[in-house]
Design a protein around this motif. Structure first.
Motif, short mmCIF file in Angstrom:
data_model
loop_
_atom_site.label_atom_id
_atom_site.label_comp_id
_atom_site.label_asym_id
_atom_site.label_seq_id
_atom_site.Cartn_x
_atom_site.Cartn_y
_atom_site.Cartn_z
N TYR A 87 1.15 -1.31 -0.35
CA TYR A 87 0.02 0.32 0.43
C TYR A 87 0.88 1.17 -0.24
N SER A 88 1.83 0.90 0.53
CA SER A 88 2.66 2.40 0.32
C SER A 88 4.18 1.79 0.56
N VAL A 90 6.49 3.44 2.30
CA VAL A 90 7.61 2.92 3.55
C VAL A 90 7.04 2.06 4.68
N PRO A 91 7.85 0.74 4.94
CA PRO A 91 7.81 -0.25 5.15
C PRO A 91 7.18 -0.55 6.72
N ASP A 92 5.93 -1.66 7.36
CA ASP A 92 5.81 -1.85 8.17
C ASP A 92 5.64 -3.07 8.19
N GLU A 96 6.90 -5.51 2.14
CA GLU A 96 6.78 -3.44 1.58
C GLU A 96 7.79 -3.46 1.85
N ASN A 141 -10.10 1.79 -8.31
CA ASN A 141 -9.90 2.68 -6.85
C ASN A 141 -9.07 3.06 -6.71
N ARG A 143 -7.72 6.40 -6.31
CA ARG A 143 -7.31 7.25 -5.02
C ARG A 143 -6.10 6.78 -4.56
N ARG A 144 -6.04 5.78 -4.23
CA ARG A 144 -5.16 4.62 -3.33
C ARG A 144 -4.22 4.53 -3.75
N PHE A 147 -1.74 6.86 -4.83
CA PHE A 147 -0.68 7.28 -3.96
C PHE A 147 0.31 6.15 -3.96
N ARG A 256 6.69 13.22 7.23
CA ARG A 256 5.50 11.80 6.53
C ARG A 256 4.32 12.30 5.76
N GLN A 257 3.52 12.94 7.46
CA GLN A 257 2.15 13.41 7.10
C GLN A 257 2.09 14.15 6.39
N ILE A 260 2.30 12.75 2.75
CA ILE A 260 1.18 12.02 2.37
C ILE A 260 0.07 12.47 2.35
N GLU A 261 0.41 13.83 2.50
CA GLU A 261 -1.62 14.41 2.12
C GLU A 261 -1.16 15.01 0.34
N TYR A 264 -1.94 13.00 -1.74
CA TYR A 264 -3.11 12.36 -2.12
C TYR A 264 -4.02 13.26 -2.92
N ARG B 34 0.81 6.33 10.88
CA ARG B 34 0.55 6.80 9.65
C ARG B 34 -0.13 5.94 8.86
N ARG B 35 -0.15 4.25 9.51
CA ARG B 35 -0.72 3.09 8.13
C ARG B 35 -1.98 4.14 7.46
N LEU B 37 -2.77 7.37 7.92
CA LEU B 37 -2.70 8.26 6.75
C LEU B 37 -1.88 7.39 5.41
#
Lengths: 701, 86
Positions: A87-88, A90-92, A96, A141, A143-144, A147, A256-257, A260-261, A264, B34-35, B37
């Motif tokens: 989905y991104s 930036v890994p979690d 990813e 889909n 938009r996402r 991103f 990061r926020q 992300i904004e 988007y 974060r996720r 977002l």
């Protein structure tokens, strides 16, 4: 099966430019959100020319495939790399992390996220970045999906967009403008329908052209004006913006926020006003969900679907497995003769191959069912329904199916854990799977319960024998719950994100995709786990066959086999562990059975038949009588009710299955995990059996 | 919403099926925030609770056109305001 050309080494020296235009095929990576048809697209482009491996140094699956593009100037060979859905960037999750690192050419060499996996150190060669990336985008889909595209554009690799599922979008009355996306992203965008193959030829052409041209995409998103003035030039000067962003984010956690904004904002702009009608594409899916996720009907259908799958893996596979077993037994009989060599062939090699192949019916049926559930989108609904109860154990709804499959056999269950996206949860599920009562325990349970548990009625209607069997199933589940709680308490805490799961629209699976994946997965099982299982089976045969004993002439075969086993390495081992087993009421002959049953639990029955010199293992009555006649040196019976209960409890928990250990090692890439499982479950089984034995004796049973 | 607290809007976790609005902000810290977002819960995004799972948790949430299963504990981080007039 595997084209010879596909065996080009995975990692080549970083001098990609030197190889450009030479023999080396172009490497093109597939990037995309989960559920966007990325795998279907990969399968369409590569057909049977694919193989599964791991990324260097980590246990994330990597699929490589070959595609050919016929062009005016001849043929272009392309190697496609199917990256894990993300989905991104930036890994979690490790999956990813791989995507960003691979795209930026940072894979291998450096350490992955702290403690997640050990890099293979110096052995790992640096992996060059791909020559281009295809970012697969779901037109319903946008938009996402856009991103993620905005992040992929920052990696410095040439990008082509596959605007996939345009048919679905059109059918829902959403007109997506591919040209508008091209203008916004500054890269080529090709409309595709991966399921039918439409647009794929053009997609590959564009990707090859982009790879040959080799220009990095420009940045598409903009921060707020003051910040843009400050950071914009820094970012745009870098050949790869992503590593710069990683550094900037580390310096300013709030960046990061805002980033992300900003991404988007761009995605909404690029998607255009039509994308706001996305909900239209879900109408059919919503109607289905009103039934399938209905508060009452939903769980009922869930039980039905799971019951059906379980029935298929458990019962429908059984005749095929019996047939295979009988076939291998007959083959072994044909080969078996007097000499050691023929015995090695019969009981070592043929039995070893049989031990692997016998799993195939279950695995094929499970993967078929799993593939259908995955591709239709029902698997995520099932996880949605059962998330709540599993949450209490630190798991999520995703763990349900692997654990349930383990009631048939832990091996398909462990393989099914691949569908769990969260790595920690996958590991915990794999860890717990062997505690589910698999079908191989049943022959032991059946033999011991029938022979030693009185066939009494309890409360008039319930049979005591049935209750004991039920109790053993419940004990396995209880043990799993206990270990799950222990892991939750003392292990790494679960991701707060678990349970977060996209519910994609229902889609009709394509036979092609389901069958292709079945073939790839079953093939990978045979290659990866099969070799280990085979070796273990041969090793166990050797343990029971050496050192050799020449029986005095005229000894009946049953006695000869008994003597041979008693003084073999396995027999000696059984005797050596008697001090450990004596507190549970087991004698050394039972110890031999326990050691022999490492090959597979049900082998306990045939091993005991040899130990007690009962000529025919199929002769249940004879074996039962022999067991009942067993005496300790002091004349008291070995098989008392407390001892039998202890033995049953021991088998309920102990990880007495070398094949399971082999599969755990292969699936997790860890040698430690199976070892920990073996020791933890063994110790737990011993304690539980000890408590059972002495508890039952104290109760005067 | 509750008891005149300064927090803006309503928690997504407290909304029933069919209720929704636009994202005001995502509270909390670290990975979860974060996720959320990254998954599209950025300010201004229209979201709506579609249904709850049969056992009450998790929620199925429509996030600007796609569907996400979200546990209530995570949904509690998301503040929702009334839908914009557009």
């Amino acid at each position: 099966m595997m084209p010879a050309a596909a065996s080009v080494p995975a990692a080549q020296p970083a001098a990609a430019a030197a190889a450009q235009g030479a023999r080396r095929p172009l490497r093109i990576a597939l990037v995309g959100n989960p559920n966007v048809g990325k795998t279907t697209l990969f399968n369409r482009l590569t057909g049977l020319h694919q193989r599964v491996g791991n990324f260097p140094g980590v246990t994330v699956e990597r699929k490589l495939g070959r595609a050919r593009l016929r062009q005016a100037g001849g043929e272009a060979a392309v190697e496609l790399v199917d990256l894990p859905g993300a989905y991104s960037l930036v890994p979690d999750a490790l999956d990813e992390e791989i995507v960003a690192r691979y795209l930026c050419g940072e894979l291998a060499g450096a350490e992955p996220v702290a403690g997640r996996a050990q890099g293979r150190g110096a052995a790992a060669e640096p992996e060059p970045p791909p020559d281009a990336a295809i970012v697969v985008v779901d037109a319903t889909n946008l938009r996402r999906n856009l991103f993620l595209l905005s992040e992929a554009l920052d990696c410095g690799v040439p990008v082509v967009v596959a605007l996939n599922m345009v048919d679905e979008a059109r059918a829902a009355g959403i007109e997506i403008d591919a040209r508008a996306i091209e203008r916004a992203a500054g890269v080529r965008c090709v409309e595709t329908v991966a399921r039918s193959g439409a647009g794929l030829e053009q997609l590959l052409e564009e990707a090859v052209a982009a790879a040959r041209q080799g220009s990095s995409p420009r940045r598409c998103w903009r921060l707020s004006a003051p910040e843009e003035r400050q950071l914009g030039p820094v970012l745009d000067r870098a050949p790869r913006r992503w590593p710069v962003l990683v550094a900037l984010r580390a310096a300013d956690p709030q960046l990061r926020q805002r980033e992300i904004e900003a991404r988007y904002r761009w995605a909404a702009m690029a998607a255009g006003p039509e994308a706001q009608r996305a909900a239209r594409a879900r109408r059919r899916s919503d109607r289905l969900d009103r039934v399938l996720l209905h508060p009452v009907l939903g769980p009922a259908i869930f039980v039905l679907v799971m019951g059906l799958l379980f029935q298929a893996v458990f019962a429908w596979a059984a005749p095929l497995m019996d047939l295979l077993e009988a076939g291998f037994a007959a083959l072994a009989e044909l080969v078996r003769g007097e000499g050691l060599w023929s015995q090695f062939l019969a009981d070592g090699v043929i039995a070893g191959v049989g031990a692997v192949v016998v799993f195939l019916p279950q695995i094929v049926i499970l993967f078929l069912g799993l593939g259908l559930l995955e591709d239709t989108g029902y698997l995520t609904r099932a996880a949605f329904i059962v998330d709540r109860p599993l949450k209490a154990l630190g798991l999520s709804g995703r763990a349900f199916l692997p654990l349930m499959s383990s009631f048939a056999c832990a091996i398909p269950g462990i393989l099914a854990a691949r569908t769990i996206p969260d790595r920690r949860e996958r590991m915990v599920t794999i860890f717990l799977a062997p505690l589910m009562t698999c079908s191989a325990r049943l022959p032991i349970y059946a033999l011991l319960i029938a022979a030693f548990v009185p066939a009494k009625a309890v409360l008039g209607v319930l049979s005591l024998q049935g209750l004991v069997l039920l109790g053993l199933y419940l004990a396995g589940m209880g043990g799993a719950a206990l270990f799950a709680l222990l892991i939750e308490r003392f292990g790494r805490p679960p991701e707060r994100l678990s349970g977060m799961l996209e519910l994609p629209p229902y889609r009709m699976p394509t036979l092609r995709t389901v069958l292709l994946r079945l073939k790839v997965r079953a093939g990978a099982f045979l290659r990866r786990a099969g070799t280990l299982i085979f070796c273990a089976a041969v090793a166990l045969w050797a343990l029971a066959s050496f050192p050799r004993l020449e029986p005095p002439p005229g000894t009946p075969p049953a006695q000869a086999a008994q003597l041979q086993l008693a003084q073999s390495a396995a027999g000696r081992l059984g005797r050596a562990i008697e001090p450990v087993l004596a507190p549970l009421g087991f004698d050394w002959k039972v110890g031999i059975g326990i050691i022999g049953s490492f090959a597979a639990r049900e082998v306990f029955v045939s091993t005991m038949a040899v130990v007690y010199a009962v000529g025919d293992a199929q002769d249940a009555g004879g074996l039962r009588a022999a067991m009942q006649a067993q005496r300790w040196p002091d004349g008291s019976p070995v098989y008392t009710l407390p001892m039998v209960l202890a033995l049953l409890v021991f088998y309920a928990f102990a990880l007495q299955c070398v094949s399971t250990l082999a599969v755990v090692a292969r699936e997790t890439g860890s040698r430690l995990l199976p070892l920990v499982q073996f020791i933890a479950f063994g110790a737990f089984a011993w304690l539980a059996a000890f408590a059972t034995y002495h508890g039952a004796r104290a109760l005067g049973l | 919403m509750g008891a005149g607290e300064p927090a803006r809007g309503a928690q997504l976790s407290e909304m029933g099926p069919g209720q929704g609005g636009v994202v005001l902000e995502v509270n909390g810290a670290g990975l979860a925030r974060r996720r959320l977002l990254e998954m599209g819960f950025v300010a201004g995004t229209p979201v709506r609770v579609v249904r709850r799972a049969p056992l009450g948790d998790p929620l199925e949430v429509d996030v600007g056109g796609y569907r996400l299963s979200l546990r209530r504990e995570l949904a509690a981080h998301i503040r929702i305001g009334p839908a914009a007039d557009a």
